[in-house]
Design an enzyme around this catalytic site. Structure first.
Site, mmCIF file in Angstrom:
data_model
loop_
_atom_site.group_PDB
_atom_site.id
_atom_site.type_symbol
_atom_site.label_atom_id
_atom_site.label_comp_id
_atom_site.label_asym_id
_atom_site.label_seq_id
_atom_site.Cartn_x
_atom_site.Cartn_y
_atom_site.Cartn_z
ATOM 1 N N SER A 64 -5.947 19.751 -10.400
ATOM 2 C CA SER A 64 -4.978 18.554 -9.384
ATOM 3 C C SER A 64 -5.225 20.503 -8.822
ATOM 4 C CB SER A 64 -4.345 17.658 -9.736
ATOM 5 O OG SER A 64 -3.005 18.279 -10.029
ATOM 6 N N ASP B 282 5.405 13.771 -4.684
ATOM 7 C CA ASP B 282 4.562 14.578 -5.227
ATOM 8 C C ASP B 282 5.114 16.626 -4.772
ATOM 9 O OD1 ASP B 282 2.960 16.973 -5.323
ATOM 10 O OD2 ASP B 282 0.701 15.424 -4.839
ATOM 11 N N HIS C 248 0.989 19.437 -5.114
ATOM 12 C CA HIS C 248 0.293 19.971 -4.848
ATOM 13 C C HIS C 248 0.755 19.655 -3.559
ATOM 14 C CE1 HIS C 248 -1.060 16.614 -7.614
ATOM 15 N NE2 HIS C 248 -1.635 17.967 -7.618
#
Ligand SMILES: *[C@@H]1O[C@H](CO)[C@@H](O)[C@H](O)[C@H]1NC(C)=O
Ligand SMILES: *[C@@H]1O[C@H](CO)[C@@H](O)[C@H](O)[C@H]1NC(C)=O
Ligand SMILES: *[C@@H]1O[C@H](CO)[C@@H](O)[C@H](O)[C@H]1NC(C)=O
Ligand SMILES: *[C@@H]1O[C@H](CO)[C@@H](O)[C@H](O)[C@H]1NC(C)=O
Ligand SMILES: *[C@@H]1O[C@H](CO)[C@@H](O)[C@H](O)[C@H]1NC(C)=O
Length: 440
Positions: free
Chosen positions: A163, A415, A418
């Site tokens: 990712s 998160d 990312h």
């Protein structure tokens, strides 16, 4: 601007986030607490779709994004690039540069909703006001979409990996879309996952793809289906979807590492050769750790992309560290920093350094085998230091839309891996452009 009409995210079916992520659970006996900690934090991010498709008013701070902003770049390298051939971008510092990263509207370029921090209501925007200054003294110019498209004219650029590879790929689409008409060629499987897609930039005959392959090699189980509990990884076989298209790929950007830290059961052909962080029922397998499998995964992938005689540029991106710094990891304060780290403020975890160094090793191994100057050019895109210094650039709780609309909850997923789009990951593409322009 772009001819592609972004999908309306509200018309997309949302996957309910599963209650039980069903991922590997680190064994209490795991000798390495760091691995266990990061594994847990990453489980949710790597395995579970974010929830939250509620409508909400856009943050008033949206207006801070100025898509017409043009950053006054440091002087370009002299024509021909001779002066900067040996630029090394891996060491450096973040310096304040108001507006530097305010370059696109992630909603318009159809970025993954959970990375579209501004849409999701992240109120502070200071994280968009920094640029990376390499300590080698070389300038790192702001991203120039026209220069990028010219550098890869007629080519197919493929991002292959996890990712973080997707995060960089989406950043590139957004950066390029601001300058050139583009269209979506395909998006496979669950469109909400953004796992396999390709865009065309017809004016330069450029294609940009992303191939979801979190182990680079063929992974069965969880990489194919979130509801499966385990990762079964075939270290001797490249990921089948990208390998099927390899004959069309001219520039490949490989990025992986997070999933090997989590764990898997590893195969060579049909034989299990070991496991890392496997659940108890697989406890009889040899514990092979994460380093050796990662070496092998890169080797298999790089071999597939260097041994068929097709001229290619392979860019091996290094590990981009996460910043789960609060405890517990599901507290609303898992990552709440608002500024980059200064030099010396925070040492990079040894484990992140180790994973970075594996990429350098494999680049070296591949160069030794396939010769530098042959058909295949191998570059290392070393983002570990610069990414590690940006705890402020993650979506944090703004991975979900308007996370505080019901007040502050005790448990809120963040998160911290990312990067927001736009955000620090755009710098990965600034460096990628310089690598691609080299020796031209
Ligand atoms: C970004 O684009 C979306 C969709 O077109 C729009 O609703 C939103 O206001 C835009 N944000 C900014 C900061 O311009
Ligand atoms: C956006 O940037 C342009 C070009 O730098 C500038 O002229 C304009 O005033 C800026 N708009 C806002 C709202 O800051
Ligand atoms: C950059 O320099 C460091 C040492 O300062 C070195 O270890 C590394 O290999 C260089 N990276 C690249 C991509 O050349
Ligand atoms: C798989 O087995 C073959 C044959 O024994 C060996 O040559 C190869 O190095 C092995 N690959 C991995 C990734 O273990
Ligand atoms: C390990 O245990 C599993 C599950 O009980 C079994 O299927 C497998 O054959 C065992 N492997 C070895 C190497 O003993």
């Amino acid at each position: 601007m772009g001819v592609y009409k972004p999908l309306d995210p509200h018309n997309l079916p949302m996957k309910p986030s599963s209650k039980n992520p069903g991922c590997f659970v680190s064994k209490p006996a795991c000798a390495c607490l760091a691995v266990a900690f990061f594994s847990l934090a990453l489980l949710h991010l790597l395995c579970c779709s974010p929830s939250g498709n509620h409508q909400a008013a856009f943050s008033p701070l949206l207006r801070y994004i100025n898509t017409t902003y043009s950053f006054a770049s440091p002087s370009e390298p002299p024509a021909g690039g001779a002066g900067w051939k040996s630029c090394n971008y891996s060491e450096g510092e973040w310096v304040r540069a108001p507006g530097h990263a305010r370059r696109y509207n992630a909603t318009e370029c159809n970025a993954k909703e959970s990375h579209d921090c501004i849409r999701n209501g992240r109120p502070d925007t200071g994280y968009l006001d920094w640029r990376w200054q390499p300590s080698s003294g070389c300038p790192l110019p702001a991203f120039d979409a026209g220069a990028f498209l010219s550098a890869v004219r007629g080519k197919h650029v493929a991002f292959i990996g996890d990712s973080m590879a997707r995060n960089q790929a989406q950043s590139l689409i957004c950066l390029l879309s601001a300058a050139s008409p583009y269209r979506l060629l395909y998006r496979a499987d669950d469109p909400h996952k953004y796992n396999f897609w390709r865009y065309a930039f017809p004016a330069h005959d450029v294609k940009v793809s992303f191939y979801w392959t979190p182990f680079l090699v063929r992974g069965r189980g969880k990489p194919e289906d979130d509801s499966v509990r385990y990762n079964y990884v075939h270290l001797d076989e490249p990921g089948d979807r990208w390998a099927a298209d390899a004959d069309t790929i001219d520039v490949a950007v490989l990025a992986a590492g997070h999933w090997v830290l989590n764990g898997a059961i590893y195969y060579n052909a049909s034989e299990v050769i070991g496991a890392h962080n496997a659940p108890p029922e697989f406890g009889n397998y040899t514990r092979i750790g994460y380093a050796w499998p990662l070496h092998m995964a890169y080797r298999t992938a790089v071999e597939r992309l260097s041994s068929d005689g097709r001229p290619r540029t392979l860019v091996l991106a290094t590990f981009s560290p996460s910043h789960f710094e609060g405890n517990p990891i599901d507290s609303p304060t898992a990552c709440t920093k608002m500024e980059p780290y200064r030099e010396g403020e925070k040492e990079l975890e040894w484990i992140f350094k180790e994973v970075r160094d594996i990429v350098y090793d494999e680049a070296e191994t591949a160069r030794a085998k396939h010769g530098n100057g042959g058909a295949v050019r191998i570059e290392v895109l070393d983002v570990t230091k610069l990414a590690g210094m940006r705890p402020d650039g993650h979506p944090s709780v703004y991975m979900n839309r308007d996370p505080f609309k019901h007040g502050v909850q005790e448990k809120m997923f963040s998160d911290c891996l990312h990067f927001c789009l736009p955000g620090p990951v755009d710098t990965f593409n600034e460096i990628l452009l310089q690598l691609l322009k080299k020796n031209r």
